[in-house]
Write a protein that holds these residues in place. Structure first.
Motif, PDB file in Angstrom:
ATOM      1  N   UNK A 267       2.245  -0.486   2.512  1.00  0.00           N
ATOM      2  CA  UNK A 267       3.052   0.565   1.446  1.00  0.00           C
ATOM      3  C   UNK A 267       3.825  -0.233   0.574  1.00  0.00           C
ATOM      4  N   UNK A 268       4.433  -1.455   1.085  1.00  0.00           N
ATOM      5  CA  UNK A 268       5.676  -1.835   0.291  1.00  0.00           C
ATOM      6  C   UNK A 268       5.011  -2.754  -0.841  1.00  0.00           C
ATOM      7  N   UNK A 269       3.899  -3.451  -0.147  1.00  0.00           N
ATOM      8  CA  UNK A 269       3.046  -4.347  -1.037  1.00  0.00           C
ATOM      9  C   UNK A 269       2.707  -3.676  -2.430  1.00  0.00           C
ATOM     10  N   UNK A 270       2.273  -2.355  -2.148  1.00  0.00           N
ATOM     11  CA  UNK A 270       1.773  -1.353  -3.322  1.00  0.00           C
ATOM     12  C   UNK A 270       2.749  -1.248  -4.417  1.00  0.00           C
ATOM     13  N   UNK A 271       4.113  -0.630  -3.898  1.00  0.00           N
ATOM     14  CA  UNK A 271       5.088  -0.530  -4.952  1.00  0.00           C
ATOM     15  C   UNK A 271       5.588  -2.030  -5.431  1.00  0.00           C
ATOM     16  N   UNK A 272       5.703  -3.097  -4.728  1.00  0.00           N
ATOM     17  CA  UNK A 272       6.098  -4.203  -5.203  1.00  0.00           C
ATOM     18  C   UNK A 272       5.160  -4.992  -6.246  1.00  0.00           C
ATOM     19  N   UNK A 273       3.931  -4.545  -6.034  1.00  0.00           N
ATOM     20  CA  UNK A 273       2.764  -5.132  -6.865  1.00  0.00           C
ATOM     21  C   UNK A 273       3.201  -4.780  -8.565  1.00  0.00           C
ATOM     22  N   UNK A 274       4.009  -3.597  -8.802  1.00  0.00           N
ATOM     23  CA  UNK A 274       4.343  -3.054  -9.971  1.00  0.00           C
ATOM     24  C   UNK A 274       5.806  -2.509  -9.873  1.00  0.00           C
ATOM     25  N   UNK A 275       6.737  -3.550  -9.720  1.00  0.00           N
ATOM     26  CA  UNK A 275       8.248  -3.031  -9.597  1.00  0.00           C
ATOM     27  C   UNK A 275       8.781  -2.341 -10.709  1.00  0.00           C
ATOM     28  N   UNK A 276       8.442  -2.545 -11.905  1.00  0.00           N
ATOM     29  CA  UNK A 276       8.995  -1.773 -12.992  1.00  0.00           C
ATOM     30  C   UNK A 276       8.608  -0.301 -12.814  1.00  0.00           C
TER      31      UNK A 276
ATOM     32  N   UNK B 250      14.078  -1.414  -5.688  1.00  0.00           N
ATOM     33  CA  UNK B 250      14.484  -0.435  -6.619  1.00  0.00           C
ATOM     34  C   UNK B 250      15.398  -0.308  -7.097  1.00  0.00           C
ATOM     35  N   UNK B 251      16.473  -0.599  -6.454  1.00  0.00           N
ATOM     36  CA  UNK B 251      17.855  -0.657  -7.206  1.00  0.00           C
ATOM     37  C   UNK B 251      18.263  -1.810  -7.958  1.00  0.00           C
ATOM     38  N   UNK B 252      17.432  -2.883  -7.616  1.00  0.00           N
ATOM     39  CA  UNK B 252      17.881  -4.240  -8.113  1.00  0.00           C
ATOM     40  C   UNK B 252      17.224  -4.504  -9.494  1.00  0.00           C
ATOM     41  N   UNK B 253      17.170  -5.872  -9.761  1.00  0.00           N
ATOM     42  CA  UNK B 253      16.498  -6.320 -11.031  1.00  0.00           C
ATOM     43  C   UNK B 253      15.456  -7.277 -10.716  1.00  0.00           C
TER      44      UNK B 253
ATOM     45  N   UNK C 232       7.804   1.260 -10.221  1.00  0.00           N
ATOM     46  CA  UNK C 232       8.310   1.982  -9.043  1.00  0.00           C
ATOM     47  C   UNK C 232       9.895   2.406  -9.343  1.00  0.00           C
ATOM     48  N   UNK C 233      10.346   1.389 -10.164  1.00  0.00           N
ATOM     49  CA  UNK C 233      11.855   1.663 -10.364  1.00  0.00           C
ATOM     50  C   UNK C 233      12.046   2.760 -11.455  1.00  0.00           C
ATOM     51  N   UNK C 234      11.124   2.939 -12.309  1.00  0.00           N
ATOM     52  CA  UNK C 234      10.804   4.157 -13.159  1.00  0.00           C
ATOM     53  C   UNK C 234      10.948   5.267 -12.544  1.00  0.00           C
ATOM     54  N   UNK C 235       9.999   5.525 -11.487  1.00  0.00           N
ATOM     55  CA  UNK C 235       9.852   6.560 -10.627  1.00  0.00           C
ATOM     56  C   UNK C 235      10.983   6.859  -9.869  1.00  0.00           C
ATOM     57  N   UNK C 236      11.709   6.080  -9.272  1.00  0.00           N
ATOM     58  CA  UNK C 236      12.793   5.988  -8.535  1.00  0.00           C
ATOM     59  C   UNK C 236      13.884   6.762  -9.251  1.00  0.00           C
ATOM     60  N   UNK C 237      14.314   6.248 -10.506  1.00  0.00           N
ATOM     61  CA  UNK C 237      15.121   6.769 -11.483  1.00  0.00           C
ATOM     62  C   UNK C 237      14.944   8.344 -11.702  1.00  0.00           C
TER      63      UNK C 237
END
Length: 222
Positions: A89-98, A163-166, A100-105
């Motif tokens: 599951x983590x790898x799925x979101x880490x594959x497109x971190x940007x 998600x909170x980092x850059x 994932x971050x947009x969704x998180x915001x």
């Protein structure tokens, strides 16, 4: 041969929706606007998603279905299988971190989405709990619940760092955390080194000399 462009993918629709949510707000964005921005019809949107909030959580719905299939197969160590599923599951979101971050915001800004996020996290935890109980007949339910909750909490902690980092957070960070977690629960596939205060019960043939018993115990404990 047709020169027509291929229809937009689900990912393209999600990206268009997140852009609109970020610029004009979740509540102010209509399904019609999302469909228009993504280049799909309103009916196509509803075939792909049930509503605006489903756009945000579509990855989770698909991942939960994949994990159910994945865990249904045979596994040498059920505890490790749960950890491996969570890493996937983590790898799925880490594959497109940007993305994932947009969704998180977006989720952070909308109370209704935060509530659904809590429900979604519980769905992962319940899936792991139910799998462990089924894979390990006789397992104390408290142990199943505790391990499932710990796996989910560790996953969310590491994912929030992403998600909170850059900067990217490799999946190895989560895998190493799960190694430690399995050792703390005493269920690591590699086994455990007995602690100094562990109680060990061993059985030996009555005919074995006491010195040999002592030698074998000493060898196992050192």
């Amino acid at each position: 041969m047709s020169d027509a462009a291929p229809p937009p993918t689900r990912g393209a629709v999600v990206a268009a929706a997140l852009d609109l949510f970020a610029t004009q707000g979740f509540e102010a964005t209509s399904v019609e606007q999302i469909a228009q921005a993504a280049g799909v019809s309103r009916s196509t949107f509803f075939r792909q998603f049930g509503g605006k909030d489903d756009v945000v959580f579509t990855d989770h719905d698909e991942l939960l279905a994949q994990l159910r299939t994945q865990l249904a197969g045979p596994h040498d160590n059920p505890w490790a299988a749960v950890c491996a599923a969570s890493v996937d599951v983590f790898r799925h979101f880490a594959a497109d971190p940007e993305m994932a971050r947009r969704r998180y915001r977006v989720v952070r800004q909308v109370p209704a989405l935060r509530e659904r996020e809590i429900v979604t996290v519980f769905q992962y935890e319940r899936l792991f709990d139910e799998y462990l109980r089924g894979a390990l007949p006789g397992l104390d339910p408290v142990d199943a619940v505790a391990f499932a909750a710990a796996v989910t909490a560790v996953h969310n902690h590491v994912l929030r760092r992403l998600l909170r980092g850059t900067t990217d957070v490799p999946a190895s960070v989560l895998s190493e955390a799960y190694d430690g977690l399995m050792h703390r629960f005493g269920v690591h596939p590699d086994g455990e080194t007995p602690a100094t205060d562990d109680l060990i019960i061993a059985a030996f043939p009555r005919r074995m000399p006491a010195a040999e018993i002592a030698r074998r115990l000493r060898a196992d404990l050192t």
